[in-house]
Write an enzyme that holds these catalytic residues in place. Structure first.
Site, PDB file in Angstrom:
ATOM      1  CG  ASP A  25      -1.679   1.251   1.441  1.00 52.74           C
ATOM      2  OD1 ASP A  25      -1.848   1.990   0.451  1.00 52.74           O
ATOM      3  OD2 ASP A  25      -2.107   1.521   2.576  1.00 52.74           O
ATOM      4  CG  ASP A  29      -5.972   3.174   0.477  1.00 52.63           C
ATOM      5  OD1 ASP A  29      -5.081   2.299   0.586  1.00 52.63           O
ATOM      6  OD2 ASP A  29      -6.616   3.354  -0.573  1.00 52.63           O
ATOM      7  CG  ASP A 102      -6.998 -12.842 -13.240  1.00 48.69           C
ATOM      8  OD1 ASP A 102      -7.700 -13.840 -13.406  1.00 48.69           O
ATOM      9  OD2 ASP A 102      -6.063 -12.777 -12.425  1.00 48.69           O
ATOM     10  CG  ASP A 203     -11.870 -16.305 -13.026  1.00 50.81           C
ATOM     11  OD1 ASP A 203     -11.160 -16.727 -12.102  1.00 50.81           O
ATOM     12  OD2 ASP A 203     -13.101 -16.120 -12.918  1.00 50.81           O
ATOM     13  CD  GLU A 260      -9.734 -20.538 -11.846  1.00 55.86           C
ATOM     14  OE1 GLU A 260      -9.666 -20.698 -10.624  1.00 55.86           O
ATOM     15  OE2 GLU A 260     -10.480 -19.692 -12.371  1.00 55.86           O
ATOM     16  CG  HIS A 333      -6.399 -15.564  -6.095  1.00 51.23           C
ATOM     17  ND1 HIS A 333      -5.828 -16.205  -7.178  1.00 51.23           N
ATOM     18  CD2 HIS A 333      -7.710 -15.420  -6.411  1.00 51.23           C
ATOM     19  CE1 HIS A 333      -6.754 -16.428  -8.091  1.00 51.23           C
ATOM     20  NE2 HIS A 333      -7.910 -15.973  -7.654  1.00 51.23           N
ATOM     21  CG  ASP A 334      -9.378 -18.651  -5.804  1.00 52.16           C
ATOM     22  OD1 ASP A 334      -9.834 -17.685  -5.168  1.00 52.16           O
ATOM     23  OD2 ASP A 334      -9.556 -18.800  -7.028  1.00 52.16           O
TER      24      ASP A 334
END
Length: 564
Positions: A25, A29, A102, A203, A260, A333-334
């Site tokens: 970041d 924020d 993606d 995806d 994927e 990430h999954d």
């Protein structure tokens, strides 16, 4: 089929996945952003990365963390501006790295302009950009279920019809049967390719062709991924659609494409990735990700058997050798953190993380490193369900605990082990507050172990997991056999050691992996002969002159020998 092993840059590359919300970041924020990624490119270059895969940064209401896109050609304000993105790709290319993005085109957000038009009336020009159906006997059009649980259909009072959503109700499925929709997608892909990106991670791309008529699943409980899966996975026109996409778009650029594809088999993957078929470079398959799930799916925990893992990886290694191409990964990430799932994230965290990395990077295929994996980041246990952010986790908890009155502790244990937020905690850059990820309040809690697991410490420690990854990546660039050699499994019935060879010409690699916290003895099979041996890499100090006819492997030890 002829064996083909043509050399290409994407076979020889190592890819690093960035989940932007959790990476770095720059403005305080609490949310990672594009400028934050640009600030850390030298870290990735130093690691040896060739390709960065950037998870979605497109405009999105963020129902499913960016995988619900409301505008495919603009940047989500959380992450910055198009100028920030252009600066990022420019800086990536200046460092001689590549960028893939993606491509999320099985579904859009319900806030996308196409869907907003589509739901206005049954004869709107955008109506059949999506799947709309009247109900059947006062119920949904069929019995398919969403991957995120519940019905795959949502009723719309305005037109008194249902729309299909295989994921969240805010992610309506796009209708690929409509040639106008396909042309819109191809135009959008060219927009990004002309801006200089080097490919796409696609995806759930094997969901885009649905069975004609969208029939009921005959046995909704004999499910393939989700009830109805046999009618929306690897559907009748999937190869046609991918070949058309290749012909109209991808063939005009030099790109890496990875599809994927949940539920894909080796035989199907040969079709998707066979070079002469012109579909995709490689697929992400999930077979090895499902081995520690019981009959009820991923949340139904069961211990992993090493023989199951070896059998699965070996099947893909031999099945695609010379016919297609593998992607290699153990987390993303999954998925939960790989050292917590397949290794030992306590006493042997460093050793087992290095062992797992050795296993993966010595296989045939393109390795994918998920952010923080190179630091040995671990799963997290958050205090309460209210601290979790992931829609899949929250839906499952509501369905099982709130509505189904299941044992809360049992459900929470499943979340600790398998929840997607395990992978999404912010990257641990240093031992300062919030692990150096943000000066604000992080969008998702930072793992408390950041004080001793962080990039600053890892870069300074030459024995760290980070430096071991650097070594693995360098070896791949120096030895063709690591990229292109054929694979053979040894000791297939051993539940503790994973041993395999790679062969190219007169060279052979012997890969020894101890998957236990105990010392184990390895006996060299008589079928392997050699006159010279060299230790390529190991995660413990090794006597390079010691015989390999019989050797003791320490807890979670990994060794790779080059034999001639």
């Amino acid at each position: 089929m002829e064996k083909t092993t043509s050399k290409t840059w994407w076979k020889e590359s190592v890819v690093y996945q960035i989940y932007p919300r959790s990476f770095n970041d720059s403005n305080g924020d609490g949310i990672g952003d594009l400028q934050g990624i640009t600030q850390k490119l030298d870290y990735l270059k130093e690691l040896g990365i060739d390709v960065i895969w950037l998870s979605p940064v497109y405009q999105s209401p963020n129902d499913d963390n960016g995988y619900d896109i409301s505008d495919y050609q603009s940047i989500m304000s959380d992450f910055g501006t198009m100028e920030d993105w252009e600066e990022l790709i420019d800086q990536i290319h200046q460092r001689e790295m590549k960028l893939i993005m993606d491509l999320v085109v099985n579904h859009s957000s319900d806030e996308h302009q196409w869907f907003q038009e589509s739901k206005k009336s049954v004869d709107n020009p955008y109506r059949d950009y999506y799947y709309w159906k009247p109900g059947k006997d006062g119920k949904e059009p069929n019995n398919w279920e969403s991957v995120f649980s519940g019905s795959a259909w949502e009723y719309d009072e305005n037109t008194e019809e249902y729309y299909l959503h295989l994921f969240s109700r805010k992610q309506p499925d796009l209708n690929w049967e409509n040639p106008k929709l396909r042309e819109e997608v191809y135009r959008m892909m060219k927009f990004w390719l002309d801006k200089g990106i080097d490919g796409f991670r696609m995806d759930v791309i094997n969901f885009i062709s649905k069975a004609p008529g969208l029939p009921d699943a005959p046995n909704p409980h004999g499910k393939k991924y989700a009830p109805g899966g046999e009618f929306f996975m690897d559907g009748p026109r999937i190869h046609e659609f991918l070949q058309e996409m290749n012909e109209k778009v991808l063939s005009q650029y030099d790109v890496l494409t990875v599809g994927e594809m949940p539920g894909v088999t080796v035989e199907e993957a040969v079709l998707y990735t066979g070079e002469e078929r012109q579909e995709v470079s490689m697929v992400f398959q999930f077979e090895h990700m499902d081995l520690d799930g019981g009959p009820e799916g991923k949340w139904d925990l069961r211990p992993l058997k090493l023989t199951d893992l070896k059998n699965s990886l070996s099947k893909w290694q031999t099945g695609l050798d010379g016919k297609g191409w593998n992607s290699l990964y153990l987390n993303n990430h999954d998925q939960p953190r790989m050292v917590s799932r397949f290794g030992n994230d306590q006493k042997y965290r460093v050793e087992s993380a290095k062992m797992l990395a050795t296993m993966l990077h010595m296989l045939q295929g393109t390795p994918y490193i998920y952010q923080g994996e190179e630091l040995g980041m671990t799963n997290i246990k958050l205090d309460s369900i209210n601290d979790y952010k992931d829609i899949e986790t929250l839906n499952m908890y509501r369905e099982k605990v709130v509505e189904g009155h299941a044992d809360e502790q049992k459900v929470m244990n499943s979340i600790y082990v398998k929840g997607r937020d395990n992978a999404r905690t912010p990257i641990q850059w240093d031992d300062s507050e919030n692990a150096g990820f943000t000066t604000g309040t992080p969008w998702l809690a930072v793992n408390e172990n950041y004080q001793y697991i962080n990039a600053k410490q890892a870069v300074l420690d030459e024995n760290s997991i980070y430096h071991y990854y650097r070594e693995l990546i360098q070896l791949r660039k120096q030895h063709d056999i690591i990229v292109y050699g054929s694979y053979e499994l040894l000791l297939p019935d051993d539940e503790e050691l994973y041993v395999y060879t790679r062969t190219l010409g007169d060279e052979k690699l012997l890969v020894l992996l101890n998957f236990t916290g105990d010392e184990k003895t390895f006996m060299l099979p008589s079928s392997i002969s050699y006159s010279k041996k060299e230790v390529l890499i190991s995660n413990y100090p090794v006597d390079v002159d010691a015989s390999i006819e019989q050797l003791g492997l320490k807890p979670y030890e990994a060794r790779v020998y080059k034999l001639k």
